[in-house]
Design a protein around this motif. Structure first.
Motif, PDB file in Angstrom:
ATOM      1  N   GLN A 106      22.171   9.498  78.882  1.00 38.54           N
ATOM      2  CA  GLN A 106      20.946   8.846  78.417  1.00 38.54           C
ATOM      3  C   GLN A 106      19.852   9.858  78.132  1.00 38.54           C
ATOM      4  N   ALA A 107      19.747  10.880  79.002  1.00 40.14           N
ATOM      5  CA  ALA A 107      18.734  11.920  78.786  1.00 40.14           C
ATOM      6  C   ALA A 107      19.021  12.694  77.505  1.00 40.14           C
ATOM      7  N   VAL A 108      20.299  12.982  77.240  1.00 39.42           N
ATOM      8  CA  VAL A 108      20.679  13.692  76.020  1.00 39.42           C
ATOM      9  C   VAL A 108      20.337  12.843  74.791  1.00 39.42           C
ATOM     10  N   LYS A 109      20.633  11.557  74.850  1.00 40.68           N
ATOM     11  CA  LYS A 109      20.331  10.663  73.726  1.00 40.68           C
ATOM     12  C   LYS A 109      18.837  10.643  73.418  1.00 40.68           C
ATOM     13  N   ILE A 158      23.895  26.151  99.362  1.00 42.67           N
ATOM     14  CA  ILE A 158      22.964  25.084  99.003  1.00 42.67           C
ATOM     15  C   ILE A 158      23.725  23.999  98.262  1.00 42.67           C
ATOM     16  N   GLU A 159      23.624  22.794  98.785  1.00 38.00           N
ATOM     17  CA  GLU A 159      24.293  21.657  98.161  1.00 38.00           C
ATOM     18  C   GLU A 159      23.264  20.813  97.426  1.00 38.00           C
ATOM     19  N   LYS A 160      23.558  20.487  96.189  1.00 39.29           N
ATOM     20  CA  LYS A 160      22.667  19.667  95.378  1.00 39.29           C
ATOM     21  C   LYS A 160      23.351  18.349  95.064  1.00 39.29           C
ATOM     22  N   GLU A 161      22.545  17.337  94.954  1.00 36.34           N
ATOM     23  CA  GLU A 161      23.083  16.040  94.572  1.00 36.34           C
ATOM     24  C   GLU A 161      23.538  16.087  93.113  1.00 36.34           C
ATOM     25  N   GLU A 162      24.771  15.724  92.876  1.00 35.44           N
ATOM     26  CA  GLU A 162      25.309  15.778  91.522  1.00 35.44           C
ATOM     27  C   GLU A 162      24.621  14.757  90.620  1.00 35.44           C
ATOM     28  N   PHE A 163      24.389  15.179  89.381  1.00 36.88           N
ATOM     29  CA  PHE A 163      23.793  14.263  88.418  1.00 36.88           C
ATOM     30  C   PHE A 163      24.855  13.289  87.930  1.00 36.88           C
ATOM     31  N   LEU A 164      24.460  12.035  87.795  1.00 39.25           N
ATOM     32  CA  LEU A 164      25.388  11.029  87.298  1.00 39.25           C
ATOM     33  C   LEU A 164      25.618  11.229  85.795  1.00 39.25           C
ATOM     34  N   GLN A 165      26.831  11.005  85.355  1.00 39.18           N
ATOM     35  CA  GLN A 165      27.171  11.187  83.938  1.00 39.18           C
ATOM     36  C   GLN A 165      26.329  10.291  83.039  1.00 39.18           C
ATOM     37  N   ASP A 166      26.150   9.042  83.461  1.00 37.16           N
ATOM     38  CA  ASP A 166      25.346   8.113  82.659  1.00 37.16           C
ATOM     39  C   ASP A 166      23.905   8.598  82.542  1.00 37.16           C
ATOM     40  N   ILE A 220      28.545  21.147  62.518  1.00 39.39           N
ATOM     41  CA  ILE A 220      27.740  20.991  63.733  1.00 39.39           C
ATOM     42  C   ILE A 220      28.347  21.830  64.849  1.00 39.39           C
ATOM     43  N   ASN A 221      27.551  22.758  65.377  1.00 41.73           N
ATOM     44  CA  ASN A 221      27.977  23.606  66.491  1.00 41.73           C
ATOM     45  C   ASN A 221      27.123  23.282  67.707  1.00 41.73           C
ATOM     46  N   THR A 222      27.775  23.044  68.846  1.00 42.85           N
ATOM     47  CA  THR A 222      27.054  22.702  70.066  1.00 42.85           C
ATOM     48  C   THR A 222      27.334  23.724  71.155  1.00 42.85           C
ATOM     49  N   LYS A 223      26.359  23.913  72.028  1.00 45.79           N
ATOM     50  CA  LYS A 223      26.511  24.811  73.182  1.00 45.79           C
ATOM     51  C   LYS A 223      26.177  24.015  74.435  1.00 45.79           C
ATOM     52  N   PHE A 224      27.149  23.245  74.886  1.00 41.79           N
ATOM     53  CA  PHE A 224      26.984  22.392  76.054  1.00 41.79           C
ATOM     54  C   PHE A 224      27.901  22.873  77.180  1.00 41.79           C
ATOM     55  N   PRO A 225      27.550  22.576  78.442  1.00 40.71           N
ATOM     56  CA  PRO A 225      28.516  22.821  79.533  1.00 40.71           C
ATOM     57  C   PRO A 225      29.792  22.043  79.272  1.00 40.71           C
ATOM     58  N   LYS A 226      30.926  22.631  79.608  1.00 42.31           N
ATOM     59  CA  LYS A 226      32.204  22.013  79.248  1.00 42.31           C
ATOM     60  C   LYS A 226      32.428  20.653  79.910  1.00 42.31           C
ATOM     61  N   GLU A 227      31.729  20.399  81.035  1.00 35.55           N
ATOM     62  CA  GLU A 227      31.912  19.106  81.690  1.00 35.55           C
ATOM     63  C   GLU A 227      31.090  17.999  81.003  1.00 35.55           C
ATOM     64  N   TRP A 228      30.354  18.365  79.954  1.00 35.31           N
ATOM     65  CA  TRP A 228      29.535  17.389  79.237  1.00 35.31           C
ATOM     66  C   TRP A 228      30.212  16.956  77.926  1.00 35.31           C
ATOM     67  N   MET A 229      31.493  16.844  77.938  1.00 38.65           N
ATOM     68  CA  MET A 229      32.249  16.536  76.730  1.00 38.65           C
ATOM     69  C   MET A 229      31.791  15.230  76.085  1.00 38.65           C
ATOM     70  N   GLU A 230      31.556  14.206  76.901  1.00 35.17           N
ATOM     71  CA  GLU A 230      31.149  12.911  76.351  1.00 35.17           C
ATOM     72  C   GLU A 230      29.800  13.013  75.653  1.00 35.17           C
ATOM     73  N   SER A 231      28.880  13.766  76.243  1.00 37.04           N
ATOM     74  CA  SER A 231      27.563  13.952  75.625  1.00 37.04           C
ATOM     75  C   SER A 231      27.687  14.696  74.302  1.00 37.04           C
ATOM     76  N   GLU A 232      28.581  15.661  74.232  1.00 33.82           N
ATOM     77  CA  GLU A 232      28.778  16.440  73.024  1.00 33.82           C
ATOM     78  C   GLU A 232      29.267  15.553  71.877  1.00 33.82           C
TER      79      GLU A 232
END
Length: 291
Positions: free
Chosen positions: A131-134, A119-127, A34-46
């Motif tokens: 859930q969206a990835v699941k 431009i400042e954006k509201e950060e997405f919550l990890q949870d 299994i090879n994934t291409k996720f942003p590195k800050e999404w380790m838990e989702s990976e």
């Protein structure tokens, strides 16, 4: 159920702030990779993605790609980098002593200054991301499995058709096998008569023919082939991953056909053996596509 190892799946989840898309591409592989291409800050989702896929898939090389599209209704704010703007103003003041410049900057000119307006954006919550990835991955896996099962159904039909063709060649081998003993007996009679001045030594003839018949006997090989045919049909009806088991059955069948070819040298038998090997090779190629 026979499943192919190739397939594609896609899933989409939309929230108030973003749209997340997961795509899965699967091809043949000896093991599960299994090879994934996720942003590195999404380790838990990976980690979650690999767990969900390993629960659903047994073999194949799986590539997972994720796309995140922010929606226009997401809250945004613009921040002025005052220290940087003041540095620009200082440089402008110094330049104005040597170069004629407008006293005031327009908004367009200020916005063109690198990194002054941020431009400042509201950060997405990890949870929220997890859930969206699941949700998107569950859709993608379901789509992938449906495609693999459709292709697997076709592979099963192909394998069963090849099995029928192979059984036809084995039937020809079985029919042609006794001819080898009869032809050997004819040659041996002629040879013994030549050696003994036309006199036939019946006892010696019977002994030689019996030894030859035992040496080229393929009854055990034919019995084992029949057993393998039964195992092949049973395996194609199993609901678990069967690719490795089918590969083993193909190897065993190939071994029996090779042994038959080396034992029985009659012309008709040799032709059927060659045809049988050709069919087996086609079957082994198809097995490489089965999970």
């Amino acid at each position: 159920m026979v499943r192919s190892m190739t397939g594609f799946g896609r899933g989409v989840t939309t929230t108030n702030r973003f749209q997340l898309t997961v795509e899965i591409r699967a091809v043949n592989h000896r093991f599960l990779e299994i090879n994934t291409k996720f942003p590195k800050e999404w380790m838990e989702s990976e980690v979650i993605v690999k767990k969900m896929l390993s629960d659903a898939v047994s073999r194949g090389k799986i590539d997972v790609i994720i796309f995140l599209k922010e929606l226009h209704n997401a809250e945004q704010a613009v921040r002025i980098n005052w220290p940087l703007l003041e540095a620009y103003l200082k440089v402008k003041s110094e330049l104005s002593q040597s170069v004629i410049m407008e006293e005031k900057w327009t908004m367009q000119e200020i916005s063109n200054l690198d990194q002054v307006l941020q431009i400042e954006k509201e950060e997405f919550l990890q949870d929220e991301i997890i859930q969206a990835v699941k949700d998107a991955l569950a859709q993608a896996i379901n789509s992938l499995m449906m495609m693999r099962e459709r292709e697997g159904h076709e592979l099963r039909n192909i394998m069963l058709q090849y099995k029928v063709e192979l059984q036809q060649q084995v039937a020809k081998i079985k029919q042609a096998a006794p001819q080898a003993v009869a032809k050997y007996r004819e040659r041996l009679i002629a040879r013994l008569q030549e050696i003994n001045d036309g006199q036939l030594v019946e006892e010696r003839l019977l002994t030689e023919v019996a030894l030859f018949a035992e040496r080229i006997d393929i009854t055990e090989e034919l019995d084992r082939l029949e057993s393998h045919f039964g195992q092949l049909t049973e395996t194609l009806n199993e609901s678990v991953a069967i690719g490795r088991k089918l590969d083993f059955i193909m190897q065993e069948m190939h071994r029996e056909i090779n042994t038959i070819g080396s034992k029985n040298q009659s012309a008709d038998c040799s032709i059927a053996v060659v045809q049988a090997k050709t069919i087996l090779e086609k079957m082994r190629e198809q097995v490489q596509n089965i999970e």
